[in-house]
Design a protein around this motif. Sequence first.
Motif, PDB file in Angstrom:
ATOM      1  N   ARG A   6      28.080  13.668 -10.060  1.00 16.54           N
ATOM      2  CA  ARG A   6      27.699  12.376 -10.627  1.00 16.54           C
ATOM      3  C   ARG A   6      28.236  11.280  -9.719  1.00 16.54           C
ATOM      4  O   ARG A   6      29.413  11.296  -9.367  1.00 16.54           O
ATOM      5  CB  ARG A   6      28.281  12.212 -12.034  1.00 16.54           C
ATOM      6  N   ARG A   7      27.370  10.327  -9.378  1.00 22.76           N
ATOM      7  CA  ARG A   7      27.777   9.195  -8.541  1.00 22.76           C
ATOM      8  C   ARG A   7      27.665   7.923  -9.381  1.00 22.76           C
ATOM      9  O   ARG A   7      26.588   7.581  -9.861  1.00 22.76           O
ATOM     10  CB  ARG A   7      26.883   9.091  -7.309  1.00 22.76           C
ATOM     11  N   TYR A   8      28.797   7.266  -9.561  1.00 19.42           N
ATOM     12  CA  TYR A   8      28.867   6.023 -10.329  1.00 19.42           C
ATOM     13  C   TYR A   8      29.035   4.863  -9.365  1.00 19.42           C
ATOM     14  O   TYR A   8      29.944   4.884  -8.529  1.00 19.42           O
ATOM     15  CB  TYR A   8      30.052   6.049 -11.292  1.00 19.42           C
ATOM     16  N   GLU A   9      28.199   3.845  -9.490  1.00 15.89           N
ATOM     17  CA  GLU A   9      28.307   2.644  -8.660  1.00 15.89           C
ATOM     18  C   GLU A   9      28.635   1.454  -9.550  1.00 15.89           C
ATOM     19  O   GLU A   9      28.309   1.433 -10.737  1.00 15.89           O
ATOM     20  CB  GLU A   9      27.008   2.415  -7.895  1.00 15.89           C
ATOM     21  N   GLY A  10      29.280   0.450  -8.979  1.00 16.44           N
ATOM     22  CA  GLY A  10      29.632  -0.747  -9.731  1.00 16.44           C
ATOM     23  C   GLY A  10      30.848  -0.574 -10.615  1.00 16.44           C
ATOM     24  O   GLY A  10      31.021  -1.301 -11.584  1.00 16.44           O
TER      25      GLY A  10
END
Length: 95
Positions: A6-10
Amino acid sequence: MYAVIRRYEGVTDSAEAGRRVDEGFVPLLRRVPGFVAYYWVDAGDGVMISTSVFEDQSGAEESIKRAAEFVRDNLAPLLPNSPQVTAGPVVAAGY
């Protein structure tokens, strides 16, 4: 084995997100049948990446469900954007 990334941005506060994941989510994930390993990585610039590894696809799918619930209930202010989720069988591994 089966993995979920999972890639979380912000991400608004990576240190606090890491603390909450370590103290709250990791213990939940360890109870999922087939759990092998979990990593939470601060990639910098408001990006965090998680990698979950399970013995089979059913454990990985359960982790996706539990992650969504945990983020909704515990991390929403810190992880304001939906993650990019990638999942599939592990075809090579090194330890």
